[in-house]
Write a protein that holds these residues in place. Sequence first.
Motif, PDB file in Angstrom:
ATOM      1  N   GLN A 319     107.030 103.278  56.102  1.00 49.05           N
ATOM      2  CA  GLN A 319     105.936 104.233  56.250  1.00 49.05           C
ATOM      3  C   GLN A 319     106.452 105.659  56.190  1.00 49.05           C
ATOM      4  O   GLN A 319     107.486 105.999  56.768  1.00 49.05           O
ATOM      5  N   ASP A 320     105.694 106.511  55.508  1.00 47.52           N
ATOM      6  CA  ASP A 320     106.019 107.941  55.414  1.00 47.52           C
ATOM      7  C   ASP A 320     104.899 108.739  56.070  1.00 47.52           C
ATOM      8  O   ASP A 320     103.893 109.068  55.450  1.00 47.52           O
ATOM      9  N   ASN A 321     105.084 109.071  57.340  1.00 47.93           N
ATOM     10  CA  ASN A 321     104.067 109.829  58.071  1.00 47.93           C
ATOM     11  C   ASN A 321     103.975 111.283  57.600  1.00 47.93           C
ATOM     12  O   ASN A 321     102.984 111.963  57.870  1.00 47.93           O
ATOM     13  N   THR A 322     105.013 111.762  56.941  1.00 51.34           N
ATOM     14  CA  THR A 322     104.993 113.147  56.451  1.00 51.34           C
ATOM     15  C   THR A 322     104.174 113.300  55.173  1.00 51.34           C
ATOM     16  O   THR A 322     103.841 114.422  54.773  1.00 51.34           O
ATOM     17  N   LEU A 323     103.870 112.177  54.518  1.00 54.10           N
ATOM     18  CA  LEU A 323     103.161 112.181  53.225  1.00 54.10           C
ATOM     19  C   LEU A 323     103.872 113.052  52.195  1.00 54.10           C
ATOM     20  O   LEU A 323     103.255 113.664  51.329  1.00 54.10           O
ATOM     21  N   SER A 324     105.203 113.113  52.307  1.00 46.57           N
ATOM     22  CA  SER A 324     105.978 113.920  51.360  1.00 46.57           C
ATOM     23  C   SER A 324     106.506 113.099  50.188  1.00 46.57           C
ATOM     24  O   SER A 324     107.083 113.657  49.257  1.00 46.57           O
ATOM     25  N   SER A 325     106.335 111.787  50.231  1.00 44.98           N
ATOM     26  CA  SER A 325     106.749 110.948  49.101  1.00 44.98           C
ATOM     27  C   SER A 325     105.851 111.241  47.897  1.00 44.98           C
ATOM     28  O   SER A 325     104.647 111.473  48.048  1.00 44.98           O
ATOM     29  N   PHE A 326     106.442 111.209  46.721  1.00 48.16           N
ATOM     30  CA  PHE A 326     105.653 111.409  45.509  1.00 48.16           C
ATOM     31  C   PHE A 326     106.390 110.811  44.315  1.00 48.16           C
ATOM     32  O   PHE A 326     107.604 110.605  44.360  1.00 48.16           O
ATOM     33  N   LEU A 327     105.645 110.532  43.270  1.00 47.44           N
ATOM     34  CA  LEU A 327     106.205 110.139  41.982  1.00 47.44           C
ATOM     35  C   LEU A 327     105.954 111.285  41.006  1.00 47.44           C
ATOM     36  O   LEU A 327     105.117 112.158  41.255  1.00 47.44           O
ATOM     37  N   PHE A 328     106.691 111.295  39.902  1.00 46.32           N
ATOM     38  CA  PHE A 328     106.472 112.345  38.908  1.00 46.32           C
ATOM     39  C   PHE A 328     106.787 111.813  37.519  1.00 46.32           C
ATOM     40  O   PHE A 328     107.518 110.830  37.353  1.00 46.32           O
ATOM     41  N   SER A 329     106.213 112.471  36.539  1.00 40.52           N
ATOM     42  CA  SER A 329     106.537 112.207  35.142  1.00 40.52           C
ATOM     43  C   SER A 329     106.869 113.531  34.475  1.00 40.52           C
ATOM     44  O   SER A 329     105.990 114.393  34.355  1.00 40.52           O
TER      45      SER A 329
END
Length: 413
Positions: A319-329
């Motif tokens: 779980q990532d409570n910071t919501l800082s995870s992301f994907l990119f292209s």
Amino acid sequence: MKQIPCLKHDLSYLLFIKQDKNEAKYICEQCLLELNEQYIQFEWQKVIVINKALQSPEHLISKLGLSTSIQGFFNDLDKYDDKTMNSDLINFQTQFQQIENTLKAVYKELEQHAKGILNMKQKIRDELKKIIKFDQFQQFAVNLEQLGDSINQQAIEQNEKILHQYFQELTKNSCQELNQKLIDMLDRFKQERKDSYEEQYPQFKKVEDQFKSFILHQQSFAQHIKLKYCGQICTKYDGKLISYSQLQKIINMIQSKLNKNIRNFSQIYLGSRDGLSGQAFWNKVNDKSDLLMIFKSKSGNICGGFSPCKWQFNQGYLQDNTLSSFLFSQTQDQIYPLKEANKAQAIYSHQSYGPIFGGGHDIYIDVTFQGHSSNLGHSYQCDQYQNITNSTHLFGQATPNIAECEIYQVIFF
């Protein structure tokens, strides 16, 4: 600029601008001291020195709540002037008098480099004036002066309202539009400059062995005058897959989400060097967090993801409570943030698999780094973009077929 008296304090003059989301105010030194005493966390760094701002648009731009990396760039740029550059060159010239003619060519290269910095600064200043409509800001000072002896509270307040509108327009949407314009501008200037050591100093290699002390002096000088292009120097990236503009977007995304400044990117895995396999992958990433993963597929697409979560053997979903995870292209020039409803499924960590992001496997790479799939949009948001084919959007094909992979641990200050 003509000195305008402060209406609140005798023998004090309006020398500063205090601006925030609600208003812009002309203030004097006494006003500034009172504000500092009144507010425990008074933000001195946002106070604009009027005379300095009129001479230096980079001073003005550094006070407008920009992203950390851009603000750092303009703070540094403000330090470079003829006096500073000439002082550095004189130090070199003193040393050159003690060595042979072989170093004269090196001096000319250094001199040209210093002129190039000043020339670049002037070009940036000229573009800044256009971007921030600097002539409008200058007009506020003209309008204030024209009040003359008839100065009154109503006239100042009217001027301040117009000034506030100017700042609001400039910094709308939390400076997003302004940040992007500045990033694009600096990216163009970056492409114009030659940053490699060999390109700047072709003559220097000829004397390197004979003048080791001079090399140390030159390296110190080069580090001193090399500007931090939106944080690129302090956030060192040695890879080959990510472009400069994409790197800045990744830096801004991570720093804004975690409210931390990035110091550098430490490479911990390179597929072509360490092996494109699940075992090689886990040997490098186990027990590490804050990892940025960059993939290049055999079709040429470049994509990846970041998460602050710790990659560990057999932990399952994290779980990532910071919501800082992301994907990119990079290929599509898009970033896909983690959905709040899916924050419990930021990554999937298990040594039987390769890297996995998202509960529905937005990115799923198996231990061969060739097989499995992408289901973009399950845990990471992509509905803000149109015409996305979820299964092939990231890798350009139905299966990952990874040709190269770079993984970096993000190191913060």
